[in-house]
Every structure is written in C-alpha cells, then in structure tokens.
Scaffold this motif. Structure first.
Motif, PDB file in Angstrom:
ATOM      1  N   ALA A  64      14.753  66.135  -7.697  1.00  0.00           N
ATOM      2  CA  ALA A  64      14.405  67.630  -6.856  1.00  0.00           C
ATOM      3  C   ALA A  64      15.502  68.553  -7.348  1.00  0.00           C
ATOM      4  O   ALA A  64      16.839  68.073  -7.097  1.00  0.00           O
ATOM      5  CB  ALA A  64      14.012  67.554  -5.696  1.00  0.00           C
ATOM      6  N   LEU A  65      15.361  69.775  -7.442  1.00  0.00           N
ATOM      7  CA  LEU A  65      16.382  70.921  -7.688  1.00  0.00           C
ATOM      8  C   LEU A  65      15.943  71.764  -6.718  1.00  0.00           C
ATOM      9  O   LEU A  65      14.854  72.344  -6.391  1.00  0.00           O
ATOM     10  CB  LEU A  65      16.208  71.426  -9.170  1.00  0.00           C
ATOM     11  N   VAL A  66      17.039  72.235  -6.027  1.00  0.00           N
ATOM     12  CA  VAL A  66      16.805  73.463  -4.964  1.00  0.00           C
ATOM     13  C   VAL A  66      17.582  74.541  -5.466  1.00  0.00           C
ATOM     14  O   VAL A  66      18.794  74.498  -5.656  1.00  0.00           O
ATOM     15  CB  VAL A  66      17.215  72.810  -3.461  1.00  0.00           C
ATOM     16  N   ILE A  67      17.070  75.686  -5.641  1.00  0.00           N
ATOM     17  CA  ILE A  67      17.569  76.829  -5.830  1.00  0.00           C
ATOM     18  C   ILE A  67      17.927  77.728  -4.400  1.00  0.00           C
ATOM     19  O   ILE A  67      16.649  78.296  -4.043  1.00  0.00           O
ATOM     20  CB  ILE A  67      16.697  77.768  -7.139  1.00  0.00           C
ATOM     21  N   ALA A  68      18.819  77.954  -4.294  1.00  0.00           N
ATOM     22  CA  ALA A  68      19.241  78.562  -2.856  1.00  0.00           C
ATOM     23  C   ALA A  68      19.884  80.028  -3.229  1.00  0.00           C
ATOM     24  O   ALA A  68      20.912  79.974  -3.619  1.00  0.00           O
ATOM     25  CB  ALA A  68      20.092  77.828  -2.035  1.00  0.00           C
ATOM     26  N   SER A  69      19.218  81.139  -2.809  1.00  0.00           N
ATOM     27  CA  SER A  69      19.785  82.369  -3.035  1.00  0.00           C
ATOM     28  C   SER A  69      20.233  82.798  -1.429  1.00  0.00           C
ATOM     29  O   SER A  69      19.549  82.631  -0.585  1.00  0.00           O
ATOM     30  CB  SER A  69      18.681  83.242  -3.590  1.00  0.00           C
ATOM     31  N   ARG A  70      21.273  83.622  -1.421  1.00  0.00           N
ATOM     32  CA  ARG A  70      21.889  84.012  -0.380  1.00  0.00           C
ATOM     33  C   ARG A  70      22.537  85.272  -0.509  1.00  0.00           C
ATOM     34  O   ARG A  70      23.271  85.779  -1.556  1.00  0.00           O
ATOM     35  CB  ARG A  70      23.061  83.023   0.291  1.00  0.00           C
ATOM     36  N   GLY A  71      22.469  86.090   0.479  1.00  0.00           N
ATOM     37  CA  GLY A  71      22.962  87.504   0.333  1.00  0.00           C
ATOM     38  C   GLY A  71      24.491  87.805   0.528  1.00  0.00           C
ATOM     39  O   GLY A  71      25.005  88.320  -0.096  1.00  0.00           O
ATOM     40  N   GLY A  72      24.921  86.722   1.354  1.00  0.00           N
ATOM     41  CA  GLY A  72      26.369  86.346   1.543  1.00  0.00           C
ATOM     42  C   GLY A  72      26.834  84.977   0.721  1.00  0.00           C
ATOM     43  O   GLY A  72      26.331  84.631  -0.226  1.00  0.00           O
ATOM     44  N   ILE A  73      28.209  85.093   1.071  1.00  0.00           N
ATOM     45  CA  ILE A  73      28.745  83.867   0.591  1.00  0.00           C
ATOM     46  C   ILE A  73      29.302  82.872   1.673  1.00  0.00           C
ATOM     47  O   ILE A  73      29.809  83.010   2.519  1.00  0.00           O
ATOM     48  CB  ILE A  73      30.192  83.885  -0.409  1.00  0.00           C
ATOM     49  N   TYR A  74      28.685  81.454   1.444  1.00  0.00           N
ATOM     50  CA  TYR A  74      29.072  80.609   2.321  1.00  0.00           C
ATOM     51  C   TYR A  74      29.773  79.186   1.604  1.00  0.00           C
ATOM     52  O   TYR A  74      29.401  78.642   0.508  1.00  0.00           O
ATOM     53  CB  TYR A  74      27.736  79.991   2.703  1.00  0.00           C
ATOM     54  N   PRO A  75      31.091  78.914   2.329  1.00  0.00           N
ATOM     55  CA  PRO A  75      31.676  77.903   1.720  1.00  0.00           C
ATOM     56  C   PRO A  75      30.962  76.424   1.872  1.00  0.00           C
ATOM     57  O   PRO A  75      29.932  76.427   2.581  1.00  0.00           O
ATOM     58  CB  PRO A  75      32.906  77.958   2.799  1.00  0.00           C
ATOM     59  N   GLU A  76      31.364  75.559   1.011  1.00  0.00           N
ATOM     60  CA  GLU A  76      30.697  74.248   0.819  1.00  0.00           C
ATOM     61  C   GLU A  76      30.683  73.758   2.314  1.00  0.00           C
ATOM     62  O   GLU A  76      31.767  73.539   2.981  1.00  0.00           O
ATOM     63  CB  GLU A  76      31.317  73.359  -0.279  1.00  0.00           C
ATOM     64  N   GLY A  77      29.622  73.300   2.854  1.00  0.00           N
ATOM     65  CA  GLY A  77      29.581  72.747   4.173  1.00  0.00           C
ATOM     66  C   GLY A  77      29.258  73.537   5.321  1.00  0.00           C
ATOM     67  O   GLY A  77      29.169  73.156   6.463  1.00  0.00           O
ATOM     68  N   ALA A  78      29.233  74.866   5.014  1.00  0.00           N
ATOM     69  CA  ALA A  78      29.163  75.923   6.212  1.00  0.00           C
ATOM     70  C   ALA A  78      27.817  76.449   6.394  1.00  0.00           C
ATOM     71  O   ALA A  78      27.847  77.441   6.845  1.00  0.00           O
ATOM     72  CB  ALA A  78      30.265  77.016   5.594  1.00  0.00           C
TER      73      ALA A  78
END
Length: 198
Positions: free
Chosen positions: A135-149
C-alpha cells in the motif's frame, strides 16, 4: 499480471492535490508495468454507505438468514472486498480534513473490515487476511506536521495492518496552503518520491 487499485477520497474532484499525485503515480506505474491493470475508485463521486445499525445488523446476520434488504446492504461491501483482493498494489489518497482523513475513506474502511473475510480473531488477537499486498498512502495537508505529530499516519498504518497489509509507504505533500512557492515545492518533492517508489 501486476495490478494497481487507486482509492481516491478527496471531495475536491479535479482540484484535488492528492488526486493529481495519484494520477501521476499511475502514469509512472504503467510505464514500469506495461500491460498492468489499473482500477480507480473515487469515494467522493461514488460514496460508500456509512456504517449504521442496519448495515451492522446485516454484517452480523449469518448469510443464510439475511433478508433481501440485508443482502443488498452487504453486496456493496462484498464487491469492495473482491476488488481489493484482486489487486497487488494499493494507492490510497488521504487529504487531511480537520486533522484526520475524509469521512468517505472512513466509510470505505468500515465497509471492508469484515471478521472472517479481511481479518479473523484468534487466541492471540486479530490477524489480517489481506497479506502479500503493498500500500502507498498519498497524504496532502494544508499545513506542515512534524513526523509523529499527525493523527493520520498512525491510524492508517494501524488499520491497514489490521487487515493484513503490512508493507505501507507514505508520501506527504504538505504546506499546500502556505503560499504558491511552498505548494509548488511540496508537490515537486512528492512527485519525486512517487517516481522513486513506482
């Protein structure tokens, strides 16, 4: 024959960044797998029924005891699971809406999580039955989220592992609402990551 299932969950149709990235991955995947089979499922264009008392009741009723109405409710779930089982590679688009993924994707997950079909209970806990898939998940976000956050990554990894899909990669396109320069740079970085994975 190699096969790819793309599951899109954005409500933004042609304006979807995650959808555009999924289309780019499909293009590269087909170049690397000539003759491969690709299926796209758009959960916003063709919504999956939300889990409610009627659908849950149909799931838990033995097959030979279901009413015609219950059979019709289960039929969509059966078709989705058959489709999922028929593909080797799975791409899931997961735009971030209010810190999680769209309800359309949650409805899809609720429809394919079926005891005895996609997972089973054992004396050592649940065991996923959809193994040997990637599986490949393509996640798009308006902001920036540090790894694990973020809430998306652990929940998606947990669900996919629950049904047996342990080989999971994530590609992120972040900062899409932080100006044109940020969005362009993030999309370019995501496309490069997809090229490498494909």
């Amino acid at each position: 024959m190699k096969s790819l299932l793309i599951i899109k969950s954005s409500v933004m149709a042609g304006q979807s960044k995650s959808g555009a990235l999924a289309d780019e991955y499909q293009r590269i995947w087909l170049e690397n797998n000539p003759g491969g089979k690709v299926t796209q499922r758009d959960l916003a264009a063709s919504p999956i029924a939300a889990l409610d008392g009627h659908l849950a009741g149909a799931f838990f009723t033995p097959e030979d005891q279901r009413t015609a109405e219950q059979e019709a409710l289960v039929a969509q779930s059966d078709a989705l699971i058959t489709e999922l089982k028929a593909h080797n590679d799975i791409v899931i688009t997961a735009p971030m809406y209010n810190f999680t993924f769209p309800v359309q994707l949650k409805n899809y997950f609720d429809s394919i999580a079926r005891a005895g079909i996609t997972f089973k209970y054992t004396d050592k806990g649940p065991v996923g039955l959809l193994t040997e898939k990637r599986a490949l998940v393509i996640a798009s976000r308006g902001g920036i989220y540090p790894e694990g956050a973020d809430n998306q990554t652990p929940l998606l990894r947990q669900f996919l592992g629950f049904i047996g899909i342990q080989d999971v990669e994530f590609v992120y396109a972040e900062g899409l609402n932080l100006g044109e320069e940020s969005a362009n740079a993030s999309m370019a970085q995501a496309k490069q990551a997809l090229t490498e994975l494909a």
